[in-house]
Scaffold this motif. Sequence first.
Motif, PDB file in Angstrom:
ATOM      1  N   PHE A  35      40.398  -4.650  24.861  1.00 56.57           N
ATOM      2  CA  PHE A  35      39.051  -5.198  24.907  1.00 56.57           C
ATOM      3  C   PHE A  35      38.330  -4.855  23.601  1.00 56.57           C
ATOM      4  N   ARG A  36      37.711  -5.862  23.015  1.00 61.21           N
ATOM      5  CA  ARG A  36      36.912  -5.657  21.808  1.00 61.21           C
ATOM      6  C   ARG A  36      35.444  -5.864  22.158  1.00 61.21           C
ATOM      7  N   PHE A  37      34.632  -4.839  21.918  1.00 60.89           N
ATOM      8  CA  PHE A  37      33.201  -4.896  22.228  1.00 60.89           C
ATOM      9  C   PHE A  37      32.391  -4.944  20.935  1.00 60.89           C
ATOM     10  N   HIS A  38      31.311  -5.729  20.968  1.00 62.59           N
ATOM     11  CA  HIS A  38      30.339  -5.643  19.883  1.00 62.59           C
ATOM     12  C   HIS A  38      29.791  -4.219  19.860  1.00 62.59           C
ATOM     13  N   GLY A  39      29.887  -3.570  18.720  1.00 65.02           N
ATOM     14  CA  GLY A  39      29.476  -2.173  18.638  1.00 65.02           C
ATOM     15  C   GLY A  39      28.043  -1.950  19.058  1.00 65.02           C
ATOM     16  N   GLU A  40      27.141  -2.831  18.671  1.00 66.52           N
ATOM     17  CA  GLU A  40      25.734  -2.645  19.003  1.00 66.52           C
ATOM     18  C   GLU A  40      25.503  -2.709  20.514  1.00 66.52           C
ATOM     19  N   GLN A  41      26.139  -3.680  21.182  1.00 63.30           N
ATOM     20  CA  GLN A  41      25.974  -3.805  22.631  1.00 63.30           C
ATOM     21  C   GLN A  41      26.573  -2.592  23.346  1.00 63.30           C
ATOM     22  N   TYR A  42      27.730  -2.177  22.904  1.00 63.62           N
ATOM     23  CA  TYR A  42      28.422  -1.031  23.499  1.00 63.62           C
ATOM     24  C   TYR A  42      27.572   0.231  23.380  1.00 63.62           C
ATOM     25  N   ARG A  43      27.085   0.488  22.175  1.00 61.45           N
ATOM     26  CA  ARG A  43      26.316   1.717  21.956  1.00 61.45           C
ATOM     27  C   ARG A  43      24.960   1.665  22.658  1.00 61.45           C
ATOM     28  N   THR A  44      24.347   0.497  22.722  1.00 61.96           N
ATOM     29  CA  THR A  44      23.062   0.378  23.402  1.00 61.96           C
ATOM     30  C   THR A  44      23.195   0.706  24.880  1.00 61.96           C
ATOM     31  N   TYR A  51      35.897 -11.253  21.600  1.00 60.93           N
ATOM     32  CA  TYR A  51      34.935 -10.279  22.098  1.00 60.93           C
ATOM     33  C   TYR A  51      34.747 -10.426  23.606  1.00 60.93           C
ATOM     34  N   VAL A  52      34.520  -9.300  24.265  1.00 65.60           N
ATOM     35  CA  VAL A  52      34.101  -9.297  25.670  1.00 65.60           C
ATOM     36  C   VAL A  52      32.842  -8.445  25.766  1.00 65.60           C
ATOM     37  N   THR A  53      32.057  -8.699  26.788  1.00 65.15           N
ATOM     38  CA  THR A  53      30.805  -7.960  26.941  1.00 65.15           C
ATOM     39  C   THR A  53      31.060  -6.608  27.599  1.00 65.15           C
ATOM     40  N   PHE A  54      30.133  -5.689  27.349  1.00 68.18           N
ATOM     41  CA  PHE A  54      30.231  -4.337  27.915  1.00 68.18           C
ATOM     42  C   PHE A  54      28.915  -3.986  28.598  1.00 68.18           C
ATOM     43  N   GLY A  55      29.012  -3.363  29.763  1.00 69.82           N
ATOM     44  CA  GLY A  55      27.829  -2.901  30.472  1.00 69.82           C
ATOM     45  C   GLY A  55      28.185  -1.797  31.448  1.00 69.82           C
ATOM     46  N   LEU A  56      27.195  -1.329  32.171  1.00 73.33           N
ATOM     47  CA  LEU A  56      27.367  -0.274  33.167  1.00 73.33           C
ATOM     48  C   LEU A  56      26.680  -0.706  34.451  1.00 73.33           C
ATOM     49  N   ALA A  57      27.223  -0.307  35.592  1.00 78.21           N
ATOM     50  CA  ALA A  57      26.623  -0.659  36.872  1.00 78.21           C
ATOM     51  C   ALA A  57      26.860   0.467  37.871  1.00 78.21           C
ATOM     52  N   PRO A  58      25.866   0.761  38.733  1.00 80.41           N
ATOM     53  CA  PRO A  58      26.076   1.783  39.757  1.00 80.41           C
ATOM     54  C   PRO A  58      27.247   1.431  40.663  1.00 80.41           C
ATOM     55  N   ALA A  59      28.013   2.436  41.036  1.00 79.21           N
ATOM     56  CA  ALA A  59      29.163   2.244  41.917  1.00 79.21           C
ATOM     57  C   ALA A  59      29.264   3.442  42.853  1.00 79.21           C
ATOM     58  N   GLU A  64      38.687   3.387  20.017  1.00 82.26           N
ATOM     59  CA  GLU A  64      38.619   3.542  18.575  1.00 82.26           C
ATOM     60  C   GLU A  64      37.654   2.528  17.969  1.00 82.26           C
ATOM     61  N   ARG A  65      37.196   2.832  16.783  1.00 89.36           N
ATOM     62  CA  ARG A  65      36.341   1.915  16.034  1.00 89.36           C
ATOM     63  C   ARG A  65      37.200   0.975  15.192  1.00 89.36           C
ATOM     64  N   ASP A  66      36.708  -0.242  15.046  1.00 91.25           N
ATOM     65  CA  ASP A  66      37.305  -1.196  14.125  1.00 91.25           C
ATOM     66  C   ASP A  66      36.144  -1.850  13.379  1.00 91.25           C
ATOM     67  N   GLY A  67      35.751  -1.242  12.260  1.00 93.60           N
ATOM     68  CA  GLY A  67      34.529  -1.663  11.603  1.00 93.60           C
ATOM     69  C   GLY A  67      33.347  -1.329  12.498  1.00 93.60           C
ATOM     70  N   PRO A  68      32.444  -2.295  12.747  1.00 92.10           N
ATOM     71  CA  PRO A  68      31.313  -2.027  13.641  1.00 92.10           C
ATOM     72  C   PRO A  68      31.671  -2.137  15.114  1.00 92.10           C
ATOM     73  N   ASP A  69      32.859  -2.641  15.411  1.00 95.67           N
ATOM     74  CA  ASP A  69      33.254  -2.888  16.796  1.00 95.67           C
ATOM     75  C   ASP A  69      33.907  -1.650  17.414  1.00 95.67           C
ATOM     76  N   VAL A  70      33.999  -1.688  18.753  1.00 98.01           N
ATOM     77  CA  VAL A  70      34.701  -0.647  19.505  1.00 98.01           C
ATOM     78  C   VAL A  70      35.795  -1.328  20.309  1.00 98.01           C
ATOM     79  N   ILE A  71      36.978  -0.727  20.322  1.00 98.72           N
ATOM     80  CA  ILE A  71      38.121  -1.316  21.017  1.00 98.72           C
ATOM     81  C   ILE A  71      38.664  -0.322  22.039  1.00 98.72           C
ATOM     82  N   TRP A  72      38.920  -0.815  23.245  1.00 97.38           N
ATOM     83  CA  TRP A  72      39.643  -0.078  24.282  1.00 97.38           C
ATOM     84  C   TRP A  72      41.014  -0.732  24.418  1.00 97.38           C
TER      85      TRP A  72
END
Length: 347
Positions: free
Chosen positions: A136-145, A5-13, A104-112
């Motif tokens: 990259f595999r993201f925890h679905g909850e963190q990604y969607r939040t 897993y890797v973390t996902f977030g957003l930042a101004p650029a 794409e989704r892989d169960g609850p996760d999201v993959i790029w």
Amino acid sequence: MTSEYVTFGLAPAMRAGGVLADGTYQTHRDFLDFVVDGRPLLARLADLDAVSPLAADIGPSALAEQVRGLLLETEAPPAGSRFVLYGCPECEGLECEAVTAVIERDGPDVIWRDFVRQTGGAPDVERDGFPGLGPFRFHGEQYRTALKGLLTADGALAPEIPAGPRALLIGPRAAVLAKLAAALRRIRIGAEITLDAAGAHADELCKYGAVVFGPTVGQGERDAVRDAFAAARSDAVCVTALAPIVPLLVAQVEQALDRTPHDRRRLLGLTTAAGGAEAVVEVAATCRVALVAHRLDRLSRPRTRDLFDAVLDPGTHHIPLDPRAVRGRSYLVARTNDAVRVTPVER
């Protein structure tokens, strides 16, 4: 498929705009970048001049639609469907080259996965891909939040993405400020000219990210304006015009508008050394850096010269300067895709 897993977030650029040495205009764009494992994804693409689809100026409905697409909440895409993660800052067209990936989704996760440069049609991952980038595999909850934080409960756009930048120009509506205002508007930076901002309402002052003092504005007037912005609790950056050279002044405004956190900046500093014989450029991450010299000749006419354009590795770089390009009152502008730095040539 990756299991780490890797973390996902957003930042101004920011994609820095400007008036280039050949007279062409480069549009200013504010957007949200994707932060993967604590590092902006765009920073891993050293020579790419692009913005994400989460840009401030594409309109609320289009932006909300982009968010819902990344959430895979729109009509279910066919397996292997590609999504644009970065596109051309000028036209946003796929034909100018975009970075796309399979989401794409892989169960609850999201993959790029399968990141490529794409200009149309079906890309070849082996030929057009980015070696070592993803999947990259993201925890679905963190990604969607992170993405749903940009939307209100009814699916409309929330105000987290900053509004377009604005600059306030202080001084007489003389030729140089009028030309500067026109150039800023051309690259999508709002610009207004006023003789006195000290009595303006605090709410109005807080709309500006940069304040430029014209060459005829005295110290007392500058202090009054600074006091007014401080009283309004504004974080606007005040700059004094270095010289009546419009591309140089535009670069000063871009530098003042830069709110990128220091630990996420690629271009850290620009100075001169050895009596003006070399530029000292400090780079935090691999990126392409262009260096331009501006000066006034003996008749006070502006002169511009391209000096350097190459990809630099992290570190401090000493770049020799052509003495013919930095004669008299001279100034340097260093530019990457996401930052601008300005300095006078110190002798």
